[in-house]
Design a protein around this motif. Structure first.
Motif, PDB file in Angstrom:
ATOM      1  N   LEU A  83       0.887  -1.150   0.000  1.00 49.89           N
ATOM      2  CA  LEU A  83       0.000   0.000   0.000  1.00 49.89           C
ATOM      3  C   LEU A  83       0.928   1.203   0.000  1.00 49.89           C
ATOM      4  CD1 LEU A  83      -2.496  -1.145   2.790  1.00 49.89           C
ATOM      5  CD2 LEU A  83      -2.979  -0.978   0.348  1.00 49.89           C
ATOM      6  N   GLU A  84       0.704   2.143  -0.928  1.00 49.35           N
ATOM      7  CA  GLU A  84       1.593   3.292  -1.053  1.00 49.35           C
ATOM      8  C   GLU A  84       0.862   4.590  -0.742  1.00 49.35           C
ATOM      9  OE1 GLU A  84       4.034   3.318  -4.637  1.00 49.35           O
ATOM     10  OE2 GLU A  84       3.493   1.207  -4.926  1.00 49.35           O
ATOM     11  N   ALA A  85       1.463   5.355   0.190  1.00 50.67           N
ATOM     12  CA  ALA A  85       0.913   6.661   0.561  1.00 50.67           C
ATOM     13  C   ALA A  85       2.014   7.702   0.439  1.00 50.67           C
ATOM     14  CB  ALA A  85       0.395   6.603   1.995  1.00 50.67           C
ATOM     15  N   ASP A  86       1.653   8.968   0.588  1.00 48.96           N
ATOM     16  CA  ASP A  86       2.668  10.012   0.487  1.00 48.96           C
ATOM     17  C   ASP A  86       3.682   9.920   1.629  1.00 48.96           C
ATOM     18  OD1 ASP A  86       0.888  10.823   2.446  1.00 48.96           O
ATOM     19  OD2 ASP A  86       0.296  12.666   1.409  1.00 48.96           O
ATOM     20  N   TRP A  87       3.307   9.324   2.753  1.00 47.11           N
ATOM     21  CA  TRP A  87       4.220   9.194   3.894  1.00 47.11           C
ATOM     22  C   TRP A  87       5.074   7.932   3.841  1.00 47.11           C
ATOM     23  CZ3 TRP A  87       3.020   4.690   6.224  1.00 47.11           C
ATOM     24  CH2 TRP A  87       1.704   4.238   6.129  1.00 47.11           C
ATOM     25  N   GLY A  88       4.798   7.016   2.886  1.00 43.70           N
ATOM     26  CA  GLY A  88       5.612   5.806   2.795  1.00 43.70           C
ATOM     27  C   GLY A  88       4.834   4.613   2.277  1.00 43.70           C
ATOM     28  N   VAL A  89       5.435   3.446   2.482  1.00 47.10           N
ATOM     29  CA  VAL A  89       4.868   2.206   1.953  1.00 47.10           C
ATOM     30  C   VAL A  89       4.549   1.248   3.096  1.00 47.10           C
ATOM     31  CG1 VAL A  89       5.403   0.166   0.546  1.00 47.10           C
ATOM     32  CG2 VAL A  89       6.118   2.431  -0.230  1.00 47.10           C
ATOM     33  N   VAL A  90       3.423   0.550   2.968  1.00 48.40           N
ATOM     34  CA  VAL A  90       3.047  -0.487   3.921  1.00 48.40           C
ATOM     35  C   VAL A  90       3.239  -1.827   3.217  1.00 48.40           C
ATOM     36  CG1 VAL A  90       1.214  -1.395   5.401  1.00 48.40           C
ATOM     37  CG2 VAL A  90       1.284   1.051   4.874  1.00 48.40           C
ATOM     38  N   ASP A  91       4.037  -2.713   3.834  1.00 50.45           N
ATOM     39  CA  ASP A  91       4.217  -4.056   3.290  1.00 50.45           C
ATOM     40  C   ASP A  91       3.159  -4.960   3.910  1.00 50.45           C
ATOM     41  OD1 ASP A  91       6.595  -3.838   1.590  1.00 50.45           O
ATOM     42  OD2 ASP A  91       7.584  -3.266   3.463  1.00 50.45           O
ATOM     43  N   CYS A  92       2.423  -5.655   3.046  1.00 54.43           N
ATOM     44  CA  CYS A  92       1.310  -6.479   3.519  1.00 54.43           C
ATOM     45  C   CYS A  92       1.373  -7.877   2.926  1.00 54.43           C
ATOM     46  CB  CYS A  92      -0.018  -5.845   3.103  1.00 54.43           C
ATOM     47  SG  CYS A  92      -0.254  -4.143   3.651  1.00 54.43           S
ATOM     48  N   GLN A  93       0.680  -8.794   3.591  1.00 52.31           N
ATOM     49  CA  GLN A  93       0.527 -10.148   3.072  1.00 52.31           C
ATOM     50  C   GLN A  93      -0.835 -10.660   3.504  1.00 52.31           C
ATOM     51  OE1 GLN A  93       3.652 -12.905   4.067  1.00 52.31           O
ATOM     52  NE2 GLN A  93       2.818 -14.507   2.764  1.00 52.31           N
ATOM     53  N   VAL A  94      -1.598 -11.213   2.542  1.00 51.53           N
ATOM     54  CA  VAL A  94      -2.931 -11.726   2.842  1.00 51.53           C
ATOM     55  C   VAL A  94      -2.803 -12.955   3.755  1.00 51.53           C
ATOM     56  CG1 VAL A  94      -5.068 -12.686   1.892  1.00 51.53           C
ATOM     57  CG2 VAL A  94      -3.851 -10.879   0.647  1.00 51.53           C
ATOM     58  N   VAL A  95      -3.546 -12.915   4.871  1.00 51.61           N
ATOM     59  CA  VAL A  95      -3.527 -14.009   5.844  1.00 51.61           C
ATOM     60  C   VAL A  95      -4.771 -14.879   5.691  1.00 51.61           C
ATOM     61  CG1 VAL A  95      -3.465 -14.586   8.319  1.00 51.61           C
ATOM     62  CG2 VAL A  95      -2.211 -12.587   7.470  1.00 51.61           C
ATOM     63  N   THR A  96      -5.936 -14.248   5.656  1.00 53.82           N
ATOM     64  CA  THR A  96      -7.206 -14.967   5.591  1.00 53.82           C
ATOM     65  C   THR A  96      -8.104 -14.321   4.551  1.00 53.82           C
ATOM     66  OG1 THR A  96      -7.072 -15.153   8.000  1.00 53.82           O
ATOM     67  CG2 THR A  96      -9.144 -15.802   6.997  1.00 53.82           C
ATOM     68  N   ILE A  97      -8.814 -15.160   3.829  1.00 46.42           N
ATOM     69  CA  ILE A  97      -9.782 -14.612   2.881  1.00 46.42           C
ATOM     70  C   ILE A  97     -10.979 -15.546   2.813  1.00 46.42           C
ATOM     71  CG2 ILE A  97      -8.737 -15.615   0.813  1.00 46.42           C
ATOM     72  CD1 ILE A  97      -9.268 -12.636  -0.317  1.00 46.42           C
ATOM     73  N   GLU A  98     -12.134 -15.008   3.173  1.00 48.20           N
ATOM     74  CA  GLU A  98     -13.392 -15.742   3.106  1.00 48.20           C
ATOM     75  C   GLU A  98     -14.374 -14.789   2.435  1.00 48.20           C
ATOM     76  OE1 GLU A  98     -16.411 -18.121   6.090  1.00 48.20           O
ATOM     77  OE2 GLU A  98     -14.595 -17.232   6.927  1.00 48.20           O
ATOM     78  N   PRO A  99     -14.587 -14.942   1.115  1.00 48.77           N
ATOM     79  CA  PRO A  99     -15.364 -13.971   0.338  1.00 48.77           C
ATOM     80  C   PRO A  99     -16.657 -13.507   1.006  1.00 48.77           C
ATOM     81  CG  PRO A  99     -14.441 -15.604  -1.119  1.00 48.77           C
ATOM     82  CD  PRO A  99     -14.144 -16.060   0.288  1.00 48.77           C
ATOM     83  N   ASN A 100     -16.828 -12.190   1.002  1.00 51.01           N
ATOM     84  CA  ASN A 100     -17.997 -11.499   1.548  1.00 51.01           C
ATOM     85  C   ASN A 100     -18.134 -11.625   3.066  1.00 51.01           C
ATOM     86  OD1 ASN A 100     -18.752 -10.765  -1.126  1.00 51.01           O
ATOM     87  ND2 ASN A 100     -19.612 -12.804  -1.372  1.00 51.01           N
ATOM     88  N   LYS A 101     -17.105 -12.197   3.743  1.00 48.64           N
ATOM     89  CA  LYS A 101     -17.187 -12.384   5.198  1.00 48.64           C
ATOM     90  C   LYS A 101     -15.974 -11.846   5.948  1.00 48.64           C
ATOM     91  CE  LYS A 101     -20.219 -16.356   5.096  1.00 48.64           C
ATOM     92  NZ  LYS A 101     -20.315 -17.789   5.078  1.00 48.64           N
ATOM     93  N   THR A 102     -14.783 -12.328   5.610  1.00 47.04           N
ATOM     94  CA  THR A 102     -13.582 -11.966   6.367  1.00 47.04           C
ATOM     95  C   THR A 102     -12.378 -11.794   5.457  1.00 47.04           C
ATOM     96  OG1 THR A 102     -14.362 -13.412   8.137  1.00 47.04           O
ATOM     97  CG2 THR A 102     -12.124 -12.612   8.337  1.00 47.04           C
ATOM     98  N   LEU A 103     -11.582 -10.774   5.765  1.00 43.93           N
ATOM     99  CA  LEU A 103     -10.324 -10.540   5.062  1.00 43.93           C
ATOM    100  C   LEU A 103      -9.323 -10.065   6.105  1.00 43.93           C
ATOM    101  CD1 LEU A 103      -8.533 -10.016   2.510  1.00 43.93           C
ATOM    102  CD2 LEU A 103      -9.536  -7.724   2.458  1.00 43.93           C
ATOM    103  N   SER A 104      -8.147 -10.678   6.145  1.00 43.67           N
ATOM    104  CA  SER A 104      -7.107 -10.145   7.030  1.00 43.67           C
ATOM    105  C   SER A 104      -5.766 -10.182   6.321  1.00 43.67           C
ATOM    106  CB  SER A 104      -7.049 -10.894   8.361  1.00 43.67           C
ATOM    107  OG  SER A 104      -6.587 -12.200   8.181  1.00 43.67           O
ATOM    108  N   TYR A 105      -4.948  -9.190   6.672  1.00 43.73           N
ATOM    109  CA  TYR A 105      -3.608  -9.120   6.098  1.00 43.73           C
ATOM    110  C   TYR A 105      -2.659  -8.461   7.087  1.00 43.73           C
ATOM    111  CZ  TYR A 105      -5.932  -4.806   4.367  1.00 43.73           C
ATOM    112  OH  TYR A 105      -6.685  -3.664   4.236  1.00 43.73           O
TER     113      TYR A 105
END
Length: 136
Positions: free
Chosen positions: A53-75
């Protein structure tokens, strides 16, 4: 002293949206929509996918942990010395969707990051509301 250092804090933002979970899911998982309300990104809805994720203040490094469509997303969310996890939970309601965002992992010495998240997430939710209003 060591006990306090190992304790972590959490930021939680919850809001009702007058949109079905499927519509919120699109805004949470489609890169061009994420860019509208959160940050520029190279997200893909796949477990273990690494993205930035890129913003003017810097970059966030992310990795998808959980994905359950229309219910849960975590990273994972790693930026400026912060190692945290963001979890989105979508719960259908009679009038739309209850969205809960929880960011965990702020240590006692990360007050600035913690306060920044407490300030920033409600603003991101406002942007999400605007993005959703523009979707069919």
């Amino acid at each position: 002293m060591t006990k306090a250092a190992s304790e972590t804090r959490t930021v939680v933002v919850e809001r009702e949206f007058a949109h079905p979970p499927e519509k919120l899911w699109r805004a949470l998982t489609q890169p061009h929509l994420i860019a509208e309300w959160l940050m520029k990104n190279d997200f893909a809805p796949k477990v273990d996918h690494r993205f930035k994720l890129e913003a003017d203040w810097g970059v966030v490094d992310c990795q998808v942990v959980t994905i359950e469509p229309n219910k849960t997303l975590s990273y994972s969310w790693a930026a400026l010395g912060l190692d945290s996890v963001v979890t989105w939970t979508l719960t259908p309601t009679a009038t739309g969707t209850h969205l809960r965002m929880e960011q965990t992992g702020f240590t006692a010495d990360q007050t600035r990051a913690y306060q920044g998240a407490r300030y920033g997430w409600p603003k991101f939710f406002d942007g999400l509301e605007q993005t959703l209003a523009g979707l069919d």
